[in-house]
Design a protein around this motif. Structure first.
Motif, mmCIF file in Angstrom:
data_model
loop_
_atom_site.group_PDB
_atom_site.id
_atom_site.type_symbol
_atom_site.label_atom_id
_atom_site.label_comp_id
_atom_site.label_asym_id
_atom_site.label_seq_id
_atom_site.Cartn_x
_atom_site.Cartn_y
_atom_site.Cartn_z
ATOM 1 N N ALA A 188 0.843 -1.201 0.000
ATOM 2 C CA ALA A 188 0.000 0.000 0.000
ATOM 3 C C ALA A 188 0.874 1.246 0.000
ATOM 4 O O ALA A 188 2.047 1.201 0.375
ATOM 5 N N ASP A 189 0.295 2.360 -0.411
ATOM 6 C CA ASP A 189 1.057 3.614 -0.426
ATOM 7 C C ASP A 189 0.932 4.381 0.890
ATOM 8 O O ASP A 189 1.631 5.372 1.096
ATOM 9 N N PRO A 247 3.367 0.979 5.526
ATOM 10 C CA PRO A 247 4.430 0.327 4.755
ATOM 11 C C PRO A 247 5.807 0.928 5.018
ATOM 12 O O PRO A 247 5.945 2.140 5.208
ATOM 13 N N ILE A 248 6.799 0.073 5.046
ATOM 14 C CA ILE A 248 8.200 0.489 5.135
ATOM 15 C C ILE A 248 8.716 0.601 3.707
ATOM 16 O O ILE A 248 8.800 -0.403 2.992
ATOM 17 N N ILE A 249 9.042 1.819 3.280
ATOM 18 C CA ILE A 249 9.400 2.075 1.885
ATOM 19 C C ILE A 249 10.807 2.651 1.832
ATOM 20 O O ILE A 249 11.133 3.607 2.536
ATOM 21 N N GLY A 306 12.023 3.642 -3.381
ATOM 22 C CA GLY A 306 10.637 3.277 -3.660
ATOM 23 C C GLY A 306 10.259 1.822 -3.508
ATOM 24 O O GLY A 306 9.140 1.442 -3.858
ATOM 25 N N HIS A 307 11.127 0.988 -2.963
ATOM 26 C CA HIS A 307 10.787 -0.422 -2.773
ATOM 27 C C HIS A 307 10.087 -0.634 -1.431
ATOM 28 O O HIS A 307 10.511 -0.102 -0.412
ATOM 29 N N HIS A 308 9.026 -1.452 -1.448
ATOM 30 C CA HIS A 308 8.257 -1.734 -0.244
ATOM 31 C C HIS A 308 8.822 -2.995 0.422
ATOM 32 O O HIS A 308 8.786 -4.077 -0.152
ATOM 33 N N LEU A 309 9.344 -2.825 1.627
ATOM 34 C CA LEU A 309 10.014 -3.931 2.311
ATOM 35 C C LEU A 309 9.111 -4.679 3.270
ATOM 36 O O LEU A 309 9.271 -5.882 3.466
ATOM 37 N N ARG A 330 -2.838 7.143 12.628
ATOM 38 C CA ARG A 330 -2.358 6.760 11.298
ATOM 39 C C ARG A 330 -1.038 7.464 10.965
ATOM 40 O O ARG A 330 -0.096 6.859 10.441
ATOM 41 N N ALA A 331 -0.992 8.758 11.285
ATOM 42 C CA ALA A 331 0.204 9.543 10.985
ATOM 43 C C ALA A 331 1.408 9.022 11.764
ATOM 44 O O ALA A 331 2.513 8.876 11.215
ATOM 45 N N VAL A 332 1.218 8.722 13.058
ATOM 46 C CA VAL A 332 2.323 8.228 13.873
ATOM 47 C C VAL A 332 2.803 6.869 13.358
ATOM 48 O O VAL A 332 4.008 6.608 13.299
ATOM 49 N N LEU A 333 1.876 6.016 12.961
ATOM 50 C CA LEU A 333 2.253 4.708 12.422
ATOM 51 C C LEU A 333 3.123 4.883 11.167
ATOM 52 O O LEU A 333 4.114 4.178 10.976
ATOM 53 N N GLY A 334 2.745 5.850 10.339
ATOM 54 C CA GLY A 334 3.536 6.141 9.149
ATOM 55 C C GLY A 334 4.934 6.646 9.502
ATOM 56 O O GLY A 334 5.923 6.269 8.870
ATOM 57 N N HIS A 335 5.014 7.506 10.519
ATOM 58 C CA HIS A 335 6.316 8.019 10.952
ATOM 59 C C HIS A 335 7.202 6.889 11.481
ATOM 60 O O HIS A 335 8.421 6.887 11.260
ATOM 61 N N LEU A 336 6.597 5.953 12.199
ATOM 62 C CA LEU A 336 7.362 4.820 12.716
ATOM 63 C C LEU A 336 7.911 3.963 11.572
ATOM 64 O O LEU A 336 9.052 3.479 11.625
ATOM 65 N N ALA A 337 7.107 3.768 10.534
ATOM 66 C CA ALA A 337 7.584 3.014 9.366
ATOM 67 C C ALA A 337 8.736 3.751 8.680
ATOM 68 O O ALA A 337 9.723 3.127 8.247
ATOM 69 N N ASP A 338 8.622 5.075 8.597
ATOM 70 C CA ASP A 338 9.720 5.864 8.018
ATOM 71 C C ASP A 338 10.990 5.731 8.864
ATOM 72 O O ASP A 338 12.103 5.681 8.330
#
Length: 269
Positions: free
Chosen positions: A87-88, A121-123, A127-130, A148-156
């Protein structure tokens, strides 16, 4: 292309799998570096289970897992991690028992009884999704925009850490290679010095010119110590410095036998 076919293509994409491999994270000993990320995901989302997951071609491997004691990986079944990783943005299942994406998933039907699933997603930078940073519960839940935003930051954060890991691995290997090369050069220099010492002692009693013949366009006035030859039969006498230079830099050059003469190729270089 169907959703299932698209997911399968993403899972087995050679470029993506090469990206997974380059970080050398799969099956590596867990050292606690991602535990704080999993703990933060669980705390932010209010769930008892959270993971940092890397998605392989046929499995989901956990780099960190809070609340899943003894579990290191699961099969890459459609609907959860194997779908969320491509997912993006955040992928959220509020109630897996009624969501058509997850109705037949083993973690939903089985003993875990998964109901809530949220993943970012961890990207990689190219641009590769790991994989994903995931929060899981056996109860249905809602996820706020802030969560949702915090989850995205953690993946980053995981993606950034993987880049640092790769840079460290590359630097360590480069340093090791440099050290190995230096050791090989030192050993070769020691061996060459010994060969030259033995040869010089043998050549000292044989007729030879007074000065080095290997100075090229600039005559060398250092004493001639050794005789060099090449595979074409050319040879010449040289001082220690020019002999060492020739052996290191000219292919097919070796310490000569007395019978050989010339080394025209080196004399006229």
């Amino acid at each position: 292309m169907s959703i299932t076919a698209g997911r399968t293509a993403a899972l087995t994409d050679p470029a993506r799998l090469a990206a997974v491999r380059r970080y050398e994270i799969l099956d590596s000993p867990t050292d606690g570096q991602f535990d704080s990320v999993a703990a933060a995901a669980a705390a932010v989302c209010g769930t008892p289970i959270a993971t940092v997951s890397i998605v392989d071609a046929d499995r989901v491997w956990f780099a960190a897992a809070k609340g899943l004691h003894g579990v290191t990986q699961v099969a890459a079944e459609a609907g959860l991690c194997a779908s969320a990783f491509c997912a993006d943005g955040p992928y959220v299942v509020n109630d897996a028992a009624i969501d058509p994406r997850t109705l037949d998933h083993p973690l939903v039907r089985g003993e875990l009884g998964l109901r809530f699933y949220a993943a970012a997603p961890i990207i990689t930078r190219d641009g590769h999704h790991l994989g994903t940073v995931t929060a899981i519960d056996a109860m249905p839940r809602e996820l706020s925009e802030g969560q949702r935003a915090v989850l995205g930051h953690l993946a980053d954060l995981v993606a950034q850490h993987l880049e640092l890991r790769l840079a460290t691995i590359t630097a360590v290997r480069a340093e090791r290679q440099l050290r190995d090369d230096a050791e090989r050069r030192a050993a070769a220099a020691t061996e060459l010095a010994e060969r030259m010492r033995i040869a010089a002692a043998a050549h000292a009693t044989r007729p030879h010119p007074e000065h080095c013949q290997l100075g090229g366009a600039t005559p060398c006035t250092d004493p001639a110590e050794l005789k060099l030859a090449d595979s074409w039969g050319d040879s010449a006498w040289g001082c220690n410095n020019h002999i060492e230079e020739a052996i290191i830099n000219v292919r097919s050059v070796f310490i000569a036998n007395e019978e050989l003469g010339g080394l025209a190729a080196f004399l006229h270089r």
